[in-house]
Design a protein around this motif. Structure first.
Motif, PDB file in Angstrom:
ATOM      1  N   MET A 106     -41.413 -10.508  53.173  1.00 55.79           N
ATOM      2  CA  MET A 106     -42.107 -11.678  52.658  1.00 55.79           C
ATOM      3  C   MET A 106     -41.879 -11.826  51.148  1.00 55.79           C
ATOM      4  N   ALA A 107     -41.887 -10.704  50.453  1.00 57.10           N
ATOM      5  CA  ALA A 107     -41.667 -10.717  49.001  1.00 57.10           C
ATOM      6  C   ALA A 107     -41.036  -9.386  48.603  1.00 57.10           C
ATOM      7  N   PRO A 108     -39.748  -9.371  48.279  1.00 59.18           N
ATOM      8  CA  PRO A 108     -39.051  -8.114  47.942  1.00 59.18           C
ATOM      9  C   PRO A 108     -39.240  -7.726  46.471  1.00 59.18           C
ATOM     10  N   HIS A 109     -40.486  -7.445  46.087  1.00 53.53           N
ATOM     11  CA  HIS A 109     -40.762  -7.145  44.682  1.00 53.53           C
ATOM     12  C   HIS A 109     -40.029  -5.907  44.180  1.00 53.53           C
ATOM     13  N   GLY A 110     -39.668  -5.022  45.090  1.00 56.64           N
ATOM     14  CA  GLY A 110     -39.022  -3.780  44.686  1.00 56.64           C
ATOM     15  C   GLY A 110     -37.740  -3.994  43.905  1.00 56.64           C
ATOM     16  N   ARG A 111     -37.025  -5.073  44.184  1.00 63.38           N
ATOM     17  CA  ARG A 111     -35.765  -5.332  43.482  1.00 63.38           C
ATOM     18  C   ARG A 111     -36.000  -5.566  41.997  1.00 63.38           C
ATOM     19  N   ALA A 112     -36.927  -6.460  41.683  1.00 63.83           N
ATOM     20  CA  ALA A 112     -37.203  -6.777  40.279  1.00 63.83           C
ATOM     21  C   ALA A 112     -37.893  -5.617  39.573  1.00 63.83           C
TER      22      ALA A 112
ATOM     23  N   GLY B 264     -37.893  -2.361  40.406  1.00 63.51           N
ATOM     24  CA  GLY B 264     -37.078  -1.160  40.330  1.00 63.51           C
ATOM     25  C   GLY B 264     -35.981  -1.227  39.290  1.00 63.51           C
ATOM     26  N   ALA B 265     -35.656  -2.435  38.836  1.00 62.56           N
ATOM     27  CA  ALA B 265     -34.582  -2.602  37.858  1.00 62.56           C
ATOM     28  C   ALA B 265     -35.041  -2.398  36.425  1.00 62.56           C
ATOM     29  N   ASP B 266     -36.338  -2.253  36.216  1.00 63.12           N
ATOM     30  CA  ASP B 266     -36.888  -2.113  34.866  1.00 63.12           C
ATOM     31  C   ASP B 266     -37.868  -0.939  34.862  1.00 63.12           C
ATOM     32  N   TYR B 267     -37.606   0.068  34.020  1.00 64.06           N
ATOM     33  CA  TYR B 267     -38.436   1.277  34.046  1.00 64.06           C
ATOM     34  C   TYR B 267     -39.897   0.975  33.731  1.00 64.06           C
ATOM     35  N   GLY B 268     -40.130   0.116  32.735  1.00 69.41           N
ATOM     36  CA  GLY B 268     -41.501  -0.219  32.366  1.00 69.41           C
ATOM     37  C   GLY B 268     -42.252  -0.895  33.492  1.00 69.41           C
ATOM     38  N   LEU B 269     -41.597  -1.845  34.149  1.00 71.92           N
ATOM     39  CA  LEU B 269     -42.230  -2.525  35.272  1.00 71.92           C
ATOM     40  C   LEU B 269     -42.418  -1.573  36.452  1.00 71.92           C
ATOM     41  N   TYR B 270     -41.443  -0.702  36.664  1.00 71.42           N
ATOM     42  CA  TYR B 270     -41.524   0.242  37.782  1.00 71.42           C
ATOM     43  C   TYR B 270     -42.711   1.203  37.630  1.00 71.42           C
ATOM     44  N   THR B 271     -42.872   1.778  36.446  1.00 71.90           N
ATOM     45  CA  THR B 271     -43.981   2.715  36.253  1.00 71.90           C
ATOM     46  C   THR B 271     -45.324   2.002  36.331  1.00 71.90           C
ATOM     47  N   THR B 272     -45.377   0.768  35.833  1.00 71.30           N
ATOM     48  CA  THR B 272     -46.613  -0.006  35.920  1.00 71.30           C
ATOM     49  C   THR B 272     -46.971  -0.295  37.374  1.00 71.30           C
ATOM     50  N   ALA B 273     -45.988  -0.711  38.161  1.00 68.27           N
ATOM     51  CA  ALA B 273     -46.229  -0.979  39.576  1.00 68.27           C
ATOM     52  C   ALA B 273     -46.624   0.290  40.323  1.00 68.27           C
TER      53      ALA B 273
ATOM     54  N   GLY C 131     -51.183 -10.068  44.528  1.00 70.22           N
ATOM     55  CA  GLY C 131     -51.107 -10.983  43.397  1.00 70.22           C
ATOM     56  C   GLY C 131     -50.651 -10.293  42.122  1.00 70.22           C
ATOM     57  N   ALA C 132     -51.119  -9.060  41.908  1.00 70.63           N
ATOM     58  CA  ALA C 132     -50.752  -8.321  40.698  1.00 70.63           C
ATOM     59  C   ALA C 132     -49.268  -7.947  40.715  1.00 70.63           C
ATOM     60  N   LEU C 133     -48.760  -7.522  41.858  1.00 71.70           N
ATOM     61  CA  LEU C 133     -47.341  -7.177  41.951  1.00 71.70           C
ATOM     62  C   LEU C 133     -46.463  -8.415  41.748  1.00 71.70           C
ATOM     63  N   ARG C 134     -46.907  -9.539  42.279  1.00 68.36           N
ATOM     64  CA  ARG C 134     -46.146 -10.779  42.088  1.00 68.36           C
ATOM     65  C   ARG C 134     -46.118 -11.163  40.606  1.00 68.36           C
ATOM     66  N   ALA C 135     -47.268 -11.108  39.953  1.00 71.14           N
ATOM     67  CA  ALA C 135     -47.329 -11.441  38.524  1.00 71.14           C
ATOM     68  C   ALA C 135     -46.458 -10.505  37.703  1.00 71.14           C
ATOM     69  N   LEU C 136     -46.438  -9.232  38.085  1.00 64.18           N
ATOM     70  CA  LEU C 136     -45.631  -8.244  37.369  1.00 64.18           C
ATOM     71  C   LEU C 136     -44.139  -8.500  37.586  1.00 64.18           C
TER      72      LEU C 136
ATOM     73  N   PRO D 249     -47.697 -10.014  29.918  1.00 66.94           N
ATOM     74  CA  PRO D 249     -47.268  -8.674  29.524  1.00 66.94           C
ATOM     75  C   PRO D 249     -47.713  -7.624  30.544  1.00 66.94           C
ATOM     76  N   ALA D 250     -46.827  -6.688  30.841  1.00 66.28           N
ATOM     77  CA  ALA D 250     -47.089  -5.708  31.902  1.00 66.28           C
ATOM     78  C   ALA D 250     -48.373  -4.914  31.667  1.00 66.28           C
ATOM     79  N   THR D 251     -48.637  -4.542  30.420  1.00 68.07           N
ATOM     80  CA  THR D 251     -49.842  -3.766  30.118  1.00 68.07           C
ATOM     81  C   THR D 251     -51.105  -4.542  30.473  1.00 68.07           C
ATOM     82  N   LEU D 252     -51.110  -5.827  30.166  1.00 70.81           N
ATOM     83  CA  LEU D 252     -52.272  -6.651  30.475  1.00 70.81           C
ATOM     84  C   LEU D 252     -52.444  -6.817  31.983  1.00 70.81           C
ATOM     85  N   VAL D 253     -51.337  -6.994  32.698  1.00 70.38           N
ATOM     86  CA  VAL D 253     -51.414  -7.120  34.159  1.00 70.38           C
ATOM     87  C   VAL D 253     -51.987  -5.844  34.767  1.00 70.38           C
TER      88      VAL D 253
END
Length: 243
Positions: A76-82, A84-93, A120-125, A131-135
Motif C-alpha cells: 500500500m505504501a513502500p515507505h522503506g525505500r525512501a 532506507g536511503a537516508d540514515y537520518g530518516l532510517y534511524t528516526t523511523a 501517518g507519521a511514517l508517511r510524513a517522514l 523536519p525529522a526531529t519534529l515528526v
C-alpha cells in the motif's frame, strides 16, 4: 485454521531457518501480530520485498498455533525505500516502530489509533513534510497520549494549577508548579513548553517556527518522558541524528 485479512505496518523482521522470516506487524484491526513469511528470502519469492520494515501492506494470513502464517501481501505504501536511503530518516523511523512495538505488546489487543498514528507519521517522514526531529517527537508524544500517558505542558500535572509553569518532571506527568515541583525537575524555557504543546496538538506552523536550541531541549524532555513511561530505554533512540 482461520484465514483473515488486514492492513498492517511492518515493524520488524528476523530470519528463520534458511529461507523464512518472522515478521512483526502492527495491524489496523487486530493489534500486533507475529507471523511466519515462508520462503521470502529466496530470490523467487513473490512478496519478499514487500515485507520490509516501515512498509504499509494489505496482508492475508491464517492463524497458526503459535505464529500466524503470511499467505498474500500487497503493498500500500513502500515507505522503506525512501526511509532506507537516508540514515537520518532510517534511524528516526526505527525509533518510531520500536515505540509502537512496545506500546502494542499485548497480542490480539486492537490498537487502531496506534496504527493510524504510526502510519501517518511514517508517511510524513518519508515525504519529508516536516523536519525529522519534529515528526519523531510529535509521534512519541501522541503515541504516549493514546496509550494513556498524555503529558501536561500548561497546567500542573499534579494539582492542575493553571500555568504557565517553569518546571518539568517526567514521573509527575509533565509541567509542575512551584509547590508540586519534585527534586531534580528540569527547568525548560517557556519557548520549549510552547514547542512541546504544539508537537502534541499538531500545530505545525508553531513547531516549525521554533529555534534550534528549543528543539534540542524539547527532544531531550520527550526522550526522558518516553523512556520513563515505557519503563526501559529505546535502543534506537540514541542512534537518531539530532540537528
Amino acid at each position: 485454521m482461520k484465514l483473515y485479512r488486514d492492513e498492517a505496518i511492518v515493524l520488524r523482521t528476523h530470519k528463520l531457518g534458511e529461507a523464512d522470516r518472522i515478521v512483526t506487524l502492527l495491524t489496523r484491526m487486530r493489534g500486533q501480530v507475529r507471523a511466519v513469511a515462508k520462503g521470502v528470502r529466496r530470490t523467487s519469492s513473490k512478496f519478499g520485498a514487500r515485507l520490509e520494515p516501515f512498509a504499509v501492506v494489505d496482508v492475508q494470513l491464517y492463524s497458526g498455533r503459535n505464529l500466524d502464517v503470511v499467505t498474500q501481501v500487497d503493498t500500500m505504501a513502500p515507505h522503506g525505500r525512501a526511509l532506507g536511503a537516508d540514515y537520518g530518516l532510517y534511524t528516526t523511523a526505527t525509533a518510531m516502530v520500536e515505540t509502537a512495538e512496545r506500546l502494542t505488546e499485548v497480542p490480539g489487543e486492537p490498537a487502531t489509533q496506534q496504527y493510524l498514528l504510526l502510519s501517518g507519521a511514517l508517511r510524513a517522514l518519508a515525504e519529508q513534510r516536516h523536519p525529522a526531529t519534529l515528526v519523531l517527537d510529535s509521534y512519541l508524544l501522541r503515541a504516549l497520549a493514546v496509550a494513556g500517558w498524555a503529558p501536561s505542558f500548561a497546567e500542573c500535572a499534579r494539582c492542575a494549577d493553571p500555568g504557565p509553569h517553569r518546571a518539568f518532571s517526567a514521573p509527575a506527568g509533565g509541567a509542575v508548579c512551584g509547590k508540586c515541583r519534585p527534586p531534580g525537575a528540569a527547568a525548560p524555557a517557556a519557548e520549549t513548553f510552547t514547542l512541546l504543546s504544539a508537537l502534541l496538538t499538531g500545530e505545525w506552523p508553531v513547531a516549525e517556527a521554533s529555534a534550534q536550541k528549543y528543539r534540542r531541549e524539547a527532544s531531550g524532555l520527550v526522550a526522558v518522558y518516553t523512556q520513563w513511561h515505557l519503563e526501559r530505554q529505546l535502543r534506537s533512540l540514541r542512534l537518531v541524528e539530532r540537528a
